[in-house]
Structures are given as C-alpha cells and as structure tokens.
Design a protein around this motif. Structure first.
Motif, mmCIF file in Angstrom:
data_model
loop_
_atom_site.group_PDB
_atom_site.id
_atom_site.type_symbol
_atom_site.label_atom_id
_atom_site.label_comp_id
_atom_site.label_asym_id
_atom_site.label_seq_id
_atom_site.Cartn_x
_atom_site.Cartn_y
_atom_site.Cartn_z
ATOM 1 N N ARG A 1 14.194 -22.437 10.395
ATOM 2 C CA ARG A 1 13.438 -21.751 11.462
ATOM 3 C C ARG A 1 14.022 -20.359 11.722
ATOM 4 N NH1 ARG A 1 13.639 -25.505 15.680
ATOM 5 N NH2 ARG A 1 11.908 -26.526 14.631
ATOM 6 N N GLU B 1 14.779 -30.200 20.206
ATOM 7 C CA GLU B 1 14.003 -30.414 18.984
ATOM 8 C C GLU B 1 13.182 -31.698 19.074
ATOM 9 O OE1 GLU B 1 12.419 -29.515 15.363
ATOM 10 O OE2 GLU B 1 13.777 -28.202 16.478
ATOM 11 N N GLY C 1 10.022 -31.550 20.982
ATOM 12 C CA GLY C 1 9.007 -30.639 20.466
ATOM 13 C C GLY C 1 9.188 -29.174 20.806
ATOM 14 N N GLY C 2 10.380 -28.789 21.221
ATOM 15 C CA GLY C 2 10.604 -27.407 21.646
ATOM 16 C C GLY C 2 10.774 -26.382 20.538
ATOM 17 N N GLU C 3 11.124 -26.837 19.341
ATOM 18 C CA GLU C 3 11.384 -25.925 18.233
ATOM 19 C C GLU C 3 12.347 -24.794 18.640
ATOM 20 O OE1 GLU C 3 7.713 -24.654 16.332
ATOM 21 O OE2 GLU C 3 6.857 -26.651 16.590
ATOM 22 N N ASP D 1 13.127 -22.499 23.658
ATOM 23 C CA ASP D 1 12.066 -23.274 23.017
ATOM 24 C C ASP D 1 11.032 -22.287 22.505
ATOM 25 O OD1 ASP D 1 12.754 -26.083 23.467
ATOM 26 O OD2 ASP D 1 12.487 -25.634 25.584
ATOM 27 N N CYS D 2 10.751 -22.335 21.214
ATOM 28 C CA CYS D 2 9.814 -21.387 20.602
ATOM 29 C C CYS D 2 8.584 -22.072 20.011
ATOM 30 C CB CYS D 2 10.532 -20.568 19.532
ATOM 31 S SG CYS D 2 11.785 -19.447 20.199
ATOM 32 N N SER D 3 8.280 -23.289 20.455
ATOM 33 C CA SER D 3 7.059 -23.961 20.004
ATOM 34 C C SER D 3 5.857 -23.155 20.484
ATOM 35 C CB SER D 3 6.998 -25.388 20.553
ATOM 36 O OG SER D 3 7.154 -25.393 21.957
ATOM 37 N N GLU E 1 3.134 -24.026 21.869
ATOM 38 C CA GLU E 1 2.745 -24.458 23.211
ATOM 39 C C GLU E 1 3.939 -25.134 23.871
ATOM 40 O OE1 GLU E 1 -0.108 -23.516 24.454
ATOM 41 O OE2 GLU E 1 -1.039 -22.848 22.593
ATOM 42 N N PRO F 1 6.541 -27.635 25.046
ATOM 43 C CA PRO F 1 6.909 -28.812 24.259
ATOM 44 C C PRO F 1 6.174 -30.101 24.655
ATOM 45 C CG PRO F 1 8.850 -27.530 24.767
ATOM 46 C CD PRO F 1 7.719 -26.918 25.547
ATOM 47 N N LYS F 2 5.624 -30.783 23.659
ATOM 48 C CA LYS F 2 4.819 -31.992 23.888
ATOM 49 C C LYS F 2 5.586 -33.086 24.614
ATOM 50 C CE LYS F 2 1.524 -31.497 20.167
ATOM 51 N NZ LYS F 2 0.953 -32.078 18.953
ATOM 52 N N ARG G 1 9.728 -24.870 29.305
ATOM 53 C CA ARG G 1 10.519 -24.347 28.192
ATOM 54 C C ARG G 1 11.963 -24.196 28.661
ATOM 55 N NH1 ARG G 1 7.701 -22.376 23.972
ATOM 56 N NH2 ARG G 1 5.442 -22.338 24.242
#
Length: 185
Positions: free
Chosen positions: A20, A54, A57-59, A76-78, A80, A82-83, A180
């Motif tokens: 990433r 991670e 879902g935060g990426e 967090d770079c998702s 949207e 984070p799920k 986030r």
C-alpha cells in the motif's frame, strides 16, 4: 483487540502495508518504508493497533512524519469510512443515553480499545487533500467539547468535490457512518 499476533500475521500485515505504501507514494513523499518498518518492529503495541485498523477495513497508510517527535502518522485511507466501524454512535455517554435500538458500540469506545485516535476535522481535511474519501458515506470526527456538552457531535464527508462538516445528536447512528483513525508510531 486481539492479544497477540503470530509471526506469520505480522509478516502478512507488513507486506500489505508495504505494498500500500509503494502504491500511494503521493501520501508520503520523502518517507522511506524501511524506516517506517523499523519503527513498527520496535513497537509491538502499535503493530497490534495497525492490525486492528486493517482488520476493520481502514486500509491504514503513512500520511506524514513529525521530525521533532520522530513519529510517523498512519491514517485510515480506505475509500469509505471503514466497514468494521460503522453503525455506531459517537461516544459512551451517547450509547448509554439510547433507551432502545442501541448500536453495538461507539466511535470513541472503539478507538480506545483499538489504541488509536479519531481524526479531528483538521486531520480529516488534510486526508482529503491526499485523495477523495467518503464520497458515499460519512465519518464521525473528534467533536469539540463545547459542541459535545450540548449533546451534539460532528461528522464529515466529501460531496460535490468539497469537504463538508455537519452535526447530529451524538446518540445517532447510521449504517453509512463510521470513523477514521490516526496512529502515531
């Protein structure tokens, strides 16, 4: 939060983070992955927190570095919010105030358990300079005390190529709103 990560889980997480990092160099110009990884390896509690970011879902990705404190900043770079952190109210007080249809958790509680901070409005706006995030849903942001004392909380999103800040009752929750996080390593 999980107690321990196996060596294999650590390696998998570091591999995901490195890929990433390399795909999104615009977020962290002049920062070297080897130095970031070295800091992570020296901070197992921070690695657990990154792992939770991670898993939910935060990426997480590096978005900055403070030379004075020698801290790297992970946000967090998702695309949207984070799920794994949606359908929650703002904080514990808001959660307790709900008499029926309580959400399972709150943004503030989840952040504490994960060992991260909720982005404030300024940090959220900084993130939006690095890409287009929350174009379909929204994210709670750290609410100033004077707003929270009156029962409110704030959230942000991106619509019409602009970042907007809104308000809601802190006890409200929606499937399309999460939060986030920020972690300093």
């Amino acid at each position: 939060m999980k107690n321990e990560m196996s060596i294999q889980q650590n390696e998998e997480l570091f591999n995901i983070l490195k890929i990433r990092f390399e795909k999104n160099m615009n977020r962290h110009e002049n920062i070297e992955w080897a130095k970031v990884q070295s800091k992570l390896e020296a901070n197992t509690e921070k690695v657990k927190s990154i792992g939770e970011m991670e898993i939910t879902g935060g990426e997480p990705d590096v978005v900055g570095y403070n030379k004075e404190t020698d801290d790297y900043f992970f946000f967090d770079c998702s695309a949207e919010s984070p799920k794994g952190r949606r359908s929650i109210c703002y904080d514990h007080e808001a959660l307790e105030s709900r008499k029926e249809y309580k959400p399972l958790n709150s943004a503030v509680n989840m952040a504490v358990v994960m060992g991260i901070e909720i982005l404030d409005e300024e940090q959220y706006r900084y993130l939006q300079k690095l890409g287009k995030f929350d174009t379909k849903i929204s994210s709670w942001v750290k609410t100033p005390n004077q707003i929270r004392k009156l029962g409110g909380a704030i959230f942000c999103d991106r619509r019409y190529d602009n970042v907007f800040t809104y308000h809601n009752g802190a006890e409200s929750y929606y499937a399309g709103r999460g939060f986030r996080g920020l972690l300093k390593v």
